[in-house]
Design an enzyme around this catalytic site. Structure first.
Site, PDB file in Angstrom:
ATOM      1  N   LYS A  13       0.825  -1.215   0.000  1.00 43.16           N
ATOM      2  CA  LYS A  13       0.000   0.000   0.000  1.00 43.16           C
ATOM      3  C   LYS A  13       0.856   1.260   0.000  1.00 43.16           C
ATOM      4  O   LYS A  13       0.617   2.192  -0.762  1.00 43.16           O
ATOM      5  CB  LYS A  13      -0.912   0.042   1.242  1.00 43.16           C
ATOM      6  CG  LYS A  13      -1.863  -1.116   1.363  1.00 43.16           C
ATOM      7  CD  LYS A  13      -2.730  -1.014   2.623  1.00 43.16           C
ATOM      8  CE  LYS A  13      -1.949  -1.082   3.931  1.00 43.16           C
ATOM      9  NZ  LYS A  13      -1.378  -2.409   4.221  1.00 43.16           N
ATOM     10  N   ARG A  85      -8.976   1.163   9.469  1.00 44.29           N
ATOM     11  CA  ARG A  85      -8.588  -0.221   9.708  1.00 44.29           C
ATOM     12  C   ARG A  85      -9.557  -0.948  10.622  1.00 44.29           C
ATOM     13  O   ARG A  85      -9.390  -2.146  10.846  1.00 44.29           O
ATOM     14  CB  ARG A  85      -7.226  -0.224  10.416  1.00 44.29           C
ATOM     15  CG  ARG A  85      -6.054  -0.586   9.525  1.00 44.29           C
ATOM     16  CD  ARG A  85      -4.814  -0.471  10.402  1.00 44.29           C
ATOM     17  NE  ARG A  85      -3.749  -1.275   9.924  1.00 44.29           N
ATOM     18  CZ  ARG A  85      -2.689  -0.760   9.269  1.00 44.29           C
ATOM     19  NH1 ARG A  85      -2.612   0.529   9.007  1.00 44.29           N
ATOM     20  NH2 ARG A  85      -1.729  -1.549   8.874  1.00 44.29           N
ATOM     21  N   ARG A 124      11.859  -6.978   4.321  1.00 44.79           N
ATOM     22  CA  ARG A 124      11.603  -5.556   4.110  1.00 44.79           C
ATOM     23  C   ARG A 124      12.455  -4.694   5.036  1.00 44.79           C
ATOM     24  O   ARG A 124      12.658  -4.999   6.203  1.00 44.79           O
ATOM     25  CB  ARG A 124      10.123  -5.253   4.373  1.00 44.79           C
ATOM     26  CG  ARG A 124       9.833  -3.767   4.422  1.00 44.79           C
ATOM     27  CD  ARG A 124       8.378  -3.497   4.225  1.00 44.79           C
ATOM     28  NE  ARG A 124       7.606  -3.586   5.457  1.00 44.79           N
ATOM     29  CZ  ARG A 124       6.334  -3.215   5.532  1.00 44.79           C
ATOM     30  NH1 ARG A 124       5.693  -2.764   4.468  1.00 44.79           N
ATOM     31  NH2 ARG A 124       5.690  -3.304   6.671  1.00 44.79           N
ATOM     32  N   ARG A 157      11.914  -2.674  10.350  1.00 46.68           N
ATOM     33  CA  ARG A 157      10.967  -2.181  11.359  1.00 46.68           C
ATOM     34  C   ARG A 157      10.795  -3.221  12.459  1.00 46.68           C
ATOM     35  O   ARG A 157      10.761  -4.407  12.197  1.00 46.68           O
ATOM     36  CB  ARG A 157       9.608  -1.918  10.706  1.00 46.68           C
ATOM     37  CG  ARG A 157       9.529  -0.599  10.008  1.00 46.68           C
ATOM     38  CD  ARG A 157       8.348  -0.490   9.062  1.00 46.68           C
ATOM     39  NE  ARG A 157       7.097  -1.021   9.588  1.00 46.68           N
ATOM     40  CZ  ARG A 157       5.935  -0.921   8.934  1.00 46.68           C
ATOM     41  NH1 ARG A 157       5.867  -0.310   7.764  1.00 46.68           N
ATOM     42  NH2 ARG A 157       4.851  -1.430   9.441  1.00 46.68           N
ATOM     43  N   ARG A 168       0.165  -9.406  13.408  1.00 43.86           N
ATOM     44  CA  ARG A 168      -0.435  -8.402  12.509  1.00 43.86           C
ATOM     45  C   ARG A 168      -1.400  -9.040  11.517  1.00 43.86           C
ATOM     46  O   ARG A 168      -2.437  -8.479  11.209  1.00 43.86           O
ATOM     47  CB  ARG A 168       0.662  -7.649  11.744  1.00 43.86           C
ATOM     48  CG  ARG A 168       1.292  -6.538  12.582  1.00 43.86           C
ATOM     49  CD  ARG A 168       2.635  -6.165  12.056  1.00 43.86           C
ATOM     50  NE  ARG A 168       2.590  -5.409  10.835  1.00 43.86           N
ATOM     51  CZ  ARG A 168       3.622  -5.298   9.987  1.00 43.86           C
ATOM     52  NH1 ARG A 168       4.738  -5.917  10.251  1.00 43.86           N
ATOM     53  NH2 ARG A 168       3.516  -4.569   8.907  1.00 43.86           N
TER      54      ARG A 168
HETATM   55  P1  ADP Z   1       1.333  -2.294   7.653  1.00 38.62           P
HETATM   56  O1  ADP Z   1       0.225  -1.918   6.724  1.00 38.62           O
HETATM   57  O2  ADP Z   1       2.472  -2.921   6.932  1.00 38.62           O
HETATM   58  O3  ADP Z   1       0.870  -3.066   8.842  1.00 38.62           O
HETATM   59  P2  ADP Z   1       1.582   0.440   8.649  1.00 38.62           P
HETATM   60  O4  ADP Z   1       2.823   1.206   8.472  1.00 38.62           O
HETATM   61  O5  ADP Z   1       0.390   0.864   7.895  1.00 38.62           O
HETATM   62  O6  ADP Z   1       2.019  -1.035   8.286  1.00 38.62           O
HETATM   63  O7  ADP Z   1       1.193   0.369  10.189  1.00 38.62           O
HETATM   64  C1  ADP Z   1       2.112   0.014  11.171  1.00 38.62           C
HETATM   65  C2  ADP Z   1       1.438  -0.100  12.543  1.00 38.62           C
HETATM   66  O8  ADP Z   1       0.908   1.177  12.928  1.00 38.62           O
HETATM   67  C3  ADP Z   1       0.243  -1.049  12.618  1.00 38.62           C
HETATM   68  O9  ADP Z   1       0.628  -2.387  12.811  1.00 38.62           O
HETATM   69  C4  ADP Z   1      -0.504  -0.468  13.830  1.00 38.62           C
HETATM   70  O10 ADP Z   1       0.117  -0.804  15.047  1.00 38.62           O
HETATM   71  C5  ADP Z   1      -0.325   1.022  13.634  1.00 38.62           C
HETATM   72  N1  ADP Z   1      -1.418   1.610  12.833  1.00 38.62           N
HETATM   73  C6  ADP Z   1      -1.297   2.179  11.601  1.00 38.62           C
HETATM   74  N2  ADP Z   1      -2.487   2.602  11.149  1.00 38.62           N
HETATM   75  C7  ADP Z   1      -3.397   2.281  12.117  1.00 38.62           C
HETATM   76  C8  ADP Z   1      -4.798   2.437  12.243  1.00 38.62           C
HETATM   77  N3  ADP Z   1      -5.551   3.015  11.274  1.00 38.62           N
HETATM   78  N4  ADP Z   1      -5.389   1.991  13.371  1.00 38.62           N
HETATM   79  C9  ADP Z   1      -4.689   1.421  14.349  1.00 38.62           C
HETATM   80  N5  ADP Z   1      -3.367   1.235  14.298  1.00 38.62           N
HETATM   81  C10 ADP Z   1      -2.706   1.656  13.199  1.00 38.62           C
END
Ligand code: ADP
Ligand code: ZN
Length: 209
Positions: A13, A85, A124, A157, A168
């Site tokens: 994404k 989410r 990654r 990360r 996750r």
């Molecule tokens: P990915 O899509 O690879 O999981 P992101 O960079 O989008 O990675 O998100 C990393 C982390 O940040 C998530 O695992 C969560 O802990 C937090 N996070 C990001 N966006 C949200 C959201 N909309 N609601 C709750 N937690 C979030």
């Protein structure tokens, strides 16, 4: 335009949203990037978020909504990456957009097999300054640990470590899959198979939107 990119961790994404933002001038809103910036700055939100993120859990809805709310009506248009989410976040987004008189134009769901996702996440790495993504197997930085774009440091990360990755995936199934069903009924969801090169995925998404 208001476009939502959905898909499991590792679907790509962020990569695609950044490219789309560069080519269209739309604003890239990534809650993950925003949270990592808060963590790096050592803010109160960052301190709270870090514990959830390192375990692969979601940060509480109220914190996420408060963080992003002010940006979603940007007149340049927005590409939402990683938000909404949860159903609570989706309902909050819908209410804010309704108040602003703005529709969601497109929801793109990027799908990738779980095996491939785990493989991608385990190799990654990302620049902690400009967020450029790297793959330590197929697209490593030419100088080890150094971002070719900005000279920043390229790291794995904490939430891409194996224990957090599995959690996750589970959290995504439990909390985010219902958001897809919710939007299938209300807006419609365009499915994109997000395997293949970043270029070919970009082509498919551009066509869809
Ligand atoms: P990915 O899509 O690879 O999981 P992101 O960079 O989008 O990675 O998100 C990393 C982390 O940040 C998530 O695992 C969560 O802990 C937090 N996070 C990001 N966006 C949200 C959201 N909309 N609601 C709750 N937690 C979030
Ligand atoms: Zn960089």
């Amino acid at each position: 335009m208001r476009i939502v990119l959905m898909g499991p961790p590792g679907a790509g994404k962020g990569t695609q949203a950044r490219r789309l933002a560069d080519s269209t001038g739309m604003k890239h809103l990534s809650t993950g990037d925003m949270l990592r910036a808060e963590v790096a700055a050592g803010s109160e939100l960052g301190l709270l978020a870090k514990g959830f993120m390192d375990r692969g859990d979601y940060v509480p809805d109220s914190n996420i909504i408060a963080m992003i709310e002010q940006y979603i009506a940007d007149p340049a248009g927005v590409l939402l990456d990683g938000f909404p989410r949860t159903l609570v976040q989706a309902e909050s987004l819908d209410a804010s957009l309704e108040k602003a008189g703005l529709p969601i134009d497109k929801i793109v769901h990027m799908t990738v097999d779980t095996d491939e996702l785990v493989k991608r996440l385990s190799s990654r790495a990302v620049c902690s300054d400009c967020q450029t993504p790297y793959n330590l197997v197929s697209n490593a930085p030419s100088r080890e640990g150094v971002c070719g774009k900005c000279g920043g440091s390229v790291n794995v990360r904490d939430d891409d470590k194996p224990e957090a990755v599995l959690n996750r995936m589970k959290v995504y199934e439990d909390l985010t899959a219902p958001v897809l069903s919710y939007y299938q009924l209300r807006v419609g969801v365009t499915e994109i198979v997000a395997t293949g090169t970043p270029d070919s995925v970009y082509e498919k998404i551009s066509q869809a939107i």
